[in-house]
Scaffold this motif. Sequence first.
Motif, PDB file in Angstrom:
ATOM      1  N   ALA A   1       1.021  -1.301   0.168  1.00 32.75           N
ATOM      2  CA  ALA A   1      -0.019   0.048  -0.001  1.00 32.75           C
ATOM      3  C   ALA A   1       0.763   1.245   0.001  1.00 32.75           C
ATOM      4  N   PRO A   2       0.759   2.081  -1.061  1.00 38.17           N
ATOM      5  CA  PRO A   2       1.526   3.376  -1.167  1.00 38.17           C
ATOM      6  C   PRO A   2       0.904   4.538   0.073  1.00 38.17           C
ATOM      7  N   LEU A   3       1.845   5.002   0.809  1.00 36.70           N
ATOM      8  CA  LEU A   3       1.337   5.820   1.848  1.00 36.70           C
ATOM      9  C   LEU A   3       2.363   7.261   1.501  1.00 36.70           C
ATOM     10  N   GLY A   4       1.737   8.184   2.193  1.00 40.24           N
ATOM     11  CA  GLY A   4       2.240   9.498   2.409  1.00 40.24           C
ATOM     12  C   GLY A   4       2.845   9.722   3.709  1.00 40.24           C
ATOM     13  N   ILE A   5       3.802  10.577   3.999  1.00 40.31           N
ATOM     14  CA  ILE A   5       4.379  10.491   5.174  1.00 40.31           C
ATOM     15  C   ILE A   5       4.738  11.820   5.504  1.00 40.31           C
ATOM     16  N   LYS A   6       3.829  12.483   6.688  1.00 42.39           N
ATOM     17  CA  LYS A   6       4.287  13.783   7.009  1.00 42.39           C
ATOM     18  C   LYS A   6       5.632  14.077   7.462  1.00 42.39           C
ATOM     19  N   ASP A   7       5.880  15.197   7.049  1.00 38.25           N
ATOM     20  CA  ASP A   7       7.600  15.437   6.947  1.00 38.25           C
ATOM     21  C   ASP A   7       8.039  15.789   8.362  1.00 38.25           C
ATOM     22  N   LEU A   8       7.369  15.162   9.501  1.00 35.44           N
ATOM     23  CA  LEU A   8       7.620  15.410  10.762  1.00 35.44           C
ATOM     24  C   LEU A   8       8.225  14.130  11.560  1.00 35.44           C
ATOM     25  N   PHE A   9       8.012  13.189  10.565  1.00 35.19           N
ATOM     26  CA  PHE A   9       8.518  11.877  10.995  1.00 35.19           C
ATOM     27  C   PHE A   9       9.927  11.394  10.440  1.00 35.19           C
ATOM     28  N   CYS A  10      10.632  11.070  11.291  1.00 30.39           N
ATOM     29  CA  CYS A  10      12.213  10.777  10.571  1.00 30.39           C
ATOM     30  C   CYS A  10      12.019   9.621   9.832  1.00 30.39           C
ATOM     31  N   THR A  11      12.785   9.865   8.714  1.00 36.45           N
ATOM     32  CA  THR A  11      12.869   8.503   7.789  1.00 36.45           C
ATOM     33  C   THR A  11      14.421   8.333   7.537  1.00 36.45           C
ATOM     34  N   ASP A  12      14.754   7.041   7.758  1.00 36.36           N
ATOM     35  CA  ASP A  12      16.185   6.611   7.881  1.00 36.36           C
ATOM     36  C   ASP A  12      16.659   7.012   6.153  1.00 36.36           C
ATOM     37  N   GLY A  13      17.707   7.784   5.930  1.00 40.70           N
ATOM     38  CA  GLY A  13      18.157   8.005   4.712  1.00 40.70           C
ATOM     39  C   GLY A  13      17.541   9.118   3.944  1.00 40.70           C
ATOM     40  N   VAL A  14      16.412   9.522   4.443  1.00 43.49           N
ATOM     41  CA  VAL A  14      15.666  10.393   3.458  1.00 43.49           C
ATOM     42  C   VAL A  14      15.149  11.713   4.287  1.00 43.49           C
ATOM     43  N   ARG A  15      15.403  12.792   3.755  1.00 43.22           N
ATOM     44  CA  ARG A  15      15.592  14.256   4.190  1.00 43.22           C
ATOM     45  C   ARG A  15      14.212  14.337   5.158  1.00 43.22           C
ATOM     46  N   THR A  16      14.278  14.827   6.097  1.00 45.42           N
ATOM     47  CA  THR A  16      13.275  15.351   7.004  1.00 45.42           C
ATOM     48  C   THR A  16      13.339  16.725   7.726  1.00 45.42           C
ATOM     49  N   THR A  17      12.461  17.401   7.342  1.00 45.01           N
ATOM     50  CA  THR A  17      12.729  18.964   7.456  1.00 45.01           C
ATOM     51  C   THR A  17      11.794  19.790   8.372  1.00 45.01           C
ATOM     52  N   ALA A  18      10.664  19.077   8.767  1.00 42.38           N
ATOM     53  CA  ALA A  18       9.682  19.502   9.841  1.00 42.38           C
ATOM     54  C   ALA A  18       9.022  20.948   9.191  1.00 42.38           C
ATOM     55  N   GLY A  19       8.977  21.020   7.898  1.00 44.42           N
ATOM     56  CA  GLY A  19       8.515  22.109   7.169  1.00 44.42           C
ATOM     57  C   GLY A  19       9.415  23.436   7.190  1.00 44.42           C
TER      58      GLY A  19
END
Length: 339
Positions: free
Chosen positions: A73-91
């Motif tokens: 299932a393809p999901l979107g992740i709010k950019d407040l959740f840390c994702t290993d190796g994928v940039r995380t900005t908290a907006g």
Amino acid sequence: MALLTDLSLRQALEGLSAKTFSSEELTRAHIEAIEAARPLNAYILETPEKALEMARASDARRAAGDPGALEGAPLGIKDLFCTDGVRTTAGSRILGGFTPTYESTVTTQLWRDGAVMLGKLNLDEFAMGSSNETSAFGPVVSPWRRRDDTAPLTPGGSSGGSAAAVAAGLCLGATATDTGGSIRQPAAFTGTVGIKPTYGRCSRWGVVAFASSLDQAGPIARTVEDAAILLKSMSGHDPKDSTSLDVEVPDFPSFVGRSVKGMRIGVPKEYRVDGMPAEIETLWEQGIAWLRDAGCEIVEVSLPHTRYALPAYYIVAPAEASSNLARYDGMRYGLRAEA
């Protein structure tokens, strides 16, 4: 392929199970939809290559007879959740393009159950806002419009990217967070379903903090059943979060569709406030009528401390935000400017 993006999460999982389509096909359909809907600005970062890699791995697990609860299932992740190796900005630009070397507990559990990450979703900066206009990456635009009016509308916030993406068919569901309405309000604005769970139900570990005693992760989805499916995967005790509840996770989807006949429903009299618009009063009465018609007993109750809720929130939330954001001073953590 475009029709694949119209499916609910439950329908998509059933189609994957029946081998009507593959996770790779489903994921490609959503990637194409995201590319076509970039003016909505729902995604801060698209991760199509990673999504297809995860989809192929998911198809392989399903072929081997070992599918998870969210397999493919393809999901979107709010950019407040840390994702290993994928940039995380908290907006925010304050994090300076931070790329975590670890995964939040909530997303870890989604990947454990076979979900696919399409990208990171836009939000108000550090999840502080109610219109998704404070993001350093620009505002999110709702896919909805007023009748006979092309003026852009806000999807609400802070989880505006999550709500807009779900409403526009840019993912089957999304993670979100709620400190003072950041799941519930954007869900209401976009005709989607959002749940702020009981505090401690979902781990806060790996989620960029706003107000630690109020923050809570939860899902935004198209249907109540979809939200229940996501919440079951997102929930669970986490020893890395001292506020995580060490309780059994209910089978939330099994409650969907059950009769409410015979239930006693309390309606707080303090929730009707002076100056409430007539249309809201009408909706309130309609909801009560629906419950009564379904066989519920309606009881007026009093919650006398209701009037203190908002003042208390505006003491606790800014104080905890001040404490949490103090680390982003350019010396200990965060962007450091040359000047």
